[in-house]
Design an enzyme around this catalytic site. Structure first.
Site, PDB file in Angstrom:
ATOM      1  N   LYS A  22       0.939  -1.140  -0.048  1.00  0.00           N
ATOM      2  CA  LYS A  22      -0.141  -0.030  -0.157  1.00  0.00           C
ATOM      3  C   LYS A  22       0.958   1.260  -0.059  1.00  0.00           C
ATOM      4  CE  LYS A  22      -1.828   1.940   3.899  1.00  0.00           C
ATOM      5  NZ  LYS A  22      -1.659   3.203   4.327  1.00  0.00           N
ATOM      6  N   ASN A  23       1.761   1.337   1.135  1.00  0.00           N
ATOM      7  CA  ASN A  23       2.638   2.704   1.238  1.00  0.00           C
ATOM      8  C   ASN A  23       3.584   3.009  -0.115  1.00  0.00           C
ATOM      9  OD1 ASN A  23       1.066   3.188   3.226  1.00  0.00           O
ATOM     10  ND2 ASN A  23       2.576   2.449   4.682  1.00  0.00           N
ATOM     11  N   CYS A 116      -5.422   7.839   8.852  1.00  0.00           N
ATOM     12  CA  CYS A 116      -5.581   7.487  10.218  1.00  0.00           C
ATOM     13  C   CYS A 116      -5.277   8.663  11.217  1.00  0.00           C
ATOM     14  CB  CYS A 116      -4.907   6.412  10.450  1.00  0.00           C
ATOM     15  SG  CYS A 116      -5.283   4.771   9.444  1.00  0.00           S
ATOM     16  N   ARG A 121       0.773  14.368  13.064  1.00  0.00           N
ATOM     17  CA  ARG A 121       0.853  13.904  11.762  1.00  0.00           C
ATOM     18  C   ARG A 121       1.006  15.269  10.955  1.00  0.00           C
ATOM     19  NH1 ARG A 121      -1.816   8.651   9.279  1.00  0.00           N
ATOM     20  NH2 ARG A 121      -0.033   8.426   8.368  1.00  0.00           N
ATOM     21  N   ASP A 304       3.902   0.501  12.173  1.00  0.00           N
ATOM     22  CA  ASP A 304       2.446  -0.338  11.669  1.00  0.00           C
ATOM     23  C   ASP A 304       2.484  -1.564  11.954  1.00  0.00           C
ATOM     24  OD1 ASP A 304       2.479   2.128  10.348  1.00  0.00           O
ATOM     25  OD2 ASP A 304       3.022   1.538   8.415  1.00  0.00           O
ATOM     26  N   ARG A 396      -9.414  -0.046   3.622  1.00  0.00           N
ATOM     27  CA  ARG A 396      -8.123   0.829   3.073  1.00  0.00           C
ATOM     28  C   ARG A 396      -6.786   0.364   2.687  1.00  0.00           C
ATOM     29  NH1 ARG A 396      -7.433   4.871   6.919  1.00  0.00           N
ATOM     30  NH2 ARG A 396      -5.603   4.839   5.545  1.00  0.00           N
TER      31      ARG A 396
END
Ligand code: EPU
Length: 417
Positions: A22-23, A116, A121, A304, A396
Site C-alpha cells: 500500500k505505502n 488514520c 501527523r 505499523d 483501505r
C-alpha cells in the site's frame, strides 16, 4: 453499516499470497504524473486508498485504466486543478500530489491530507523541503497553495526521517534545476521503490535506501513499466496470524529482509518460523516468551506492526512492553483488546501487556487501519464471535482480507447490518 464477523478458534492452514505494498503504491501512482506518457504499474493492491487516488487522477484529467492488479496511467492531458477538500481528506497519501504537481507545473493546491487519526501527523517537513527548493506556501483554512517561479536544487536536512516528506521532496526535486541532497532521509523500502520508478522514467536519483539521497534534476520524464514491492506490513500481519493460530501457514510473495525486525522479535518469543527466499512458514506453539520492543524508523520495528504484535503478546507467558515512539495516539485498540479480555495497561507511550489472557468475542471497533488488523487477529483466537465495526479503515489497506483468511480456514464474513 458493514461489520466484520469472526468466529474464532479456527486453525489456519495453507498459503496466503501477499499483495503489493500500500505505502509504495500510494506514492508510485501520484509519481506517474511527472511523465507526459503512459506508465504501467504492476502488482497494485485492490484497496480503497488506490480507488481514492485514481479518482484524484481522473479529476485532474489523467486517463486511468485498471485491470486486476495492473494500472495504466496516461498523464499527457492533465490539467493542474485545485484538489478539493473531499478528495484531499480521503487518504493520507493525497499529499504526494503536492510534490508531483509542484514538480511538473510549479504550482499545487490541495487541502491537508486525511488518513488514520493516530497522532498530529504534521506536514511541516514536506513544506520545509518545498520552500528550500524555492517554493512559496500560503495556507488558509487547511488549504495549501504552493507555487514557485523556478525550483532549484538545495541541501535539505529532515529533523525526522519521515517517509512522506522524503518521497514528496524527491518528487519535487526530480524536475528542479541542479542538485538536491536530502540528509536524514527515511530509508524504508517504499522509498527505494519510488526512486526506482522515477529513475526508470528518466530521473537521476542516487542513495535511496540510505540516509542521504541525491537528486540531479532533469527536464523530461518518459513513461515506463514498474512493479510494486510486496507489502511488508500485510505480510507481518499474516505472519502474526500464523503465530497465533497457524499450522504450517505459508506467507508467500514476500521479501524476508523487509520483515526482519518482526521475525527477529518473533524468534525471541519462540515462534517457530521457516524463512525461505520469498516465503515464511509459521505455526502456533504453546508458551510464548514475553518481550520488549520500541517502534522505530526502518530498519527498526515498524510502528505499523505494533498493534498487531500486541495481540500475540497477550498470549505470552508473562509481561511484555511496547514503546510507541512514532505516533502519539496509536494505542486506541487497547480498550477494545481489554474489552475482549486482555490485561494491558498504558503508561504514556508505553503499553504493558500482562499475558497470557484468554480472549472472548464481543463488539469492537477498528479505530484506525492497523488497530483494525489487531482486532481481526484478536477475533481469530477469541472464543465465540467478534464483530468489528468501522471496517472501512481495514479495507483501505488490506486487499481481499476476508477471502485471504477464508481460504486458509478462518470463519470471517463481511456483513451489512
Ligand atoms: N512528521 C513530522 N513532520 C512531517 C512529517 C512527519 O513531524 O512533516 C512526524 C510525524 O509527526 C510522526 C512521524 O513523523 O511522528 C511519521 O509521520 P507521518 O505519519 O507523516 O509519516 P509518513 O512518513 O507520512 C508513512 C506511512 C505510515 C507509516 C509511517 C512510518 C504512508 C502513506 N504512510 O507515513 O503508514 O506509519 O510512514 O513508517 O506511507 C499505515 O500504513 O498504517 C501508516 C500509518
Amino acid at each position: 453499516m458493514q461489520v466484520l464477523e469472526i468466529k474464532g478458534k479456527k486453525e489456519l492452514k495453507g498459503t496466503i499470497r501477499i499483495s503489493g505494498a500500500k505505502n509504495s503504491a500510494v506514492a508510485l501512482i501520484p509519481a506517474t504524473i511527472l511523465s507526459d506518457e503512459e506508465t504501467t504499474i504492476y502488482n497494485v493492491p485492490n484497496i480503497t486508498d488506490i480507488d481514492a487516488l485514481s479518482e484524484i487522477l481522473t479529476f485532474l484529467g489523467a486517463k486511468v485504466t485498471r485491470e486486476k492488479e495492473i494500472i495504466k496511467i496516461d498523464s499527457s492531458k492533465i490539467e493542474n486543478k485545485a484538489i478539493s477538500e473531499e478528495h484531499s481528506t480521503k487518504l493520507r497519501a493525497s499529499y504526494y500530489f503536492l510534490g508531483a504537481l509542484l514538480s511538473k507545473y510549479k504550482k499545487a493546491e490541495m487541502y491537508f491530507p486525511g488518513g488514520c487519526s493516530i497522532g498530529a501527523r504534521p506536514i511541516n517537513l514536506h513544506l520545509k523541503g518545498f520552500e528550500a527548493l524555492g517554493a512559496t506556501i500560503k495556507s488558509e483554512k487547511n488549504c495549501y497553495k504552493i507555487e514557485a517561479k523556478e525550483l532549484k536544487g538545495a541541501r535539505i536536512y529532515l529533523d525526522f526521517a519521515s517517509v512522506g516528506a522524503t518521497i514528496n521532496i524527491m518528487l519535487a526535486a526530480t524536475k528542479a534545476k541542479g542538485k538536491t541532497i536530502i540528509d536524514n532521509a527515511a530509508k524504508e523500502p517504499e522509498i527505494v521503490n519510488v526512486a526506482t520508478l522515477l529513475n526508470n522514467m528518466g530521473a537521476k536519483i542516487k542513495g535511496a535506501g540510505t540516509s542521504t539521497i541525491t537528486i540531479e534534476g532533469v527536464e523530461h520524464l518518459h513513461g515506463g513499466f514498474h512493479e510494486v514491492i510486496p507489502d511488508r506490513i500485510e505480510a507481518g500481519t499474516y505472519i502474526i496470524a500464523g503465530a497465533l493460530c497457524g499450522k504450517n501457514l505459508k506467507i508467500e510473495n514476500i521479501i524476508p529482509k523487509h520483515v526482519e525486525a518482526l521475525t527477529s522479535k518473533l524468534k525471541d518469543m519462540h515462534v517457530p518460523l521457516e524463512i525461505g527466499n520469498d516465503y515464511i512458514l509459521v505455526s502456533k506453539q504453546e508458551n510464548y516468551i514475553p518481550t520488549k520492543l520500541k517502534t522505530l524508523i526502518y530498519p527498526g520495528f515498524p510502528t505499523d506492526l505494533q498493534q498487531p504484535i500486541m495481540v500475540l503478546m497477550t498470549q505470552a507467558e508473562g509481561t511484555s512492553i511496547i514503546e510507541e515512539t512514532i505516533y502519539e495516539n496509536r494505542f486506541m485498540h487497547i480498550p477494545y483488546l481489554n474489552k475482549m479480555g486482555s490485561n494491558i495497561e498504558v503508561n504514556n507511550q508505553k503499553a504493558v501487556i500482562h499475558g497470557p489472557t484468554k480472549l472472548k468475542g464481543t463488539k469492537v471497533k477498528a479505530t484506525d487501519l492497523r488497530a483494525g488488523a489487531a482486532m481481526v487477529l484478536a477475533g481469530l483466537i477469541a472464543e465465540g464471535t467478534t464483530y468489528i465495526e468501522n471496517v472501512d479503515h481495514i479495507l483501505r489497506g488490506y486487499e481481499n482480507i476476508v477471502q485471504k483468511l477464508t481460504n486458509v480456514g478462518a470463519k470471517i464474513e463481511l456483513k451489512e447490518i
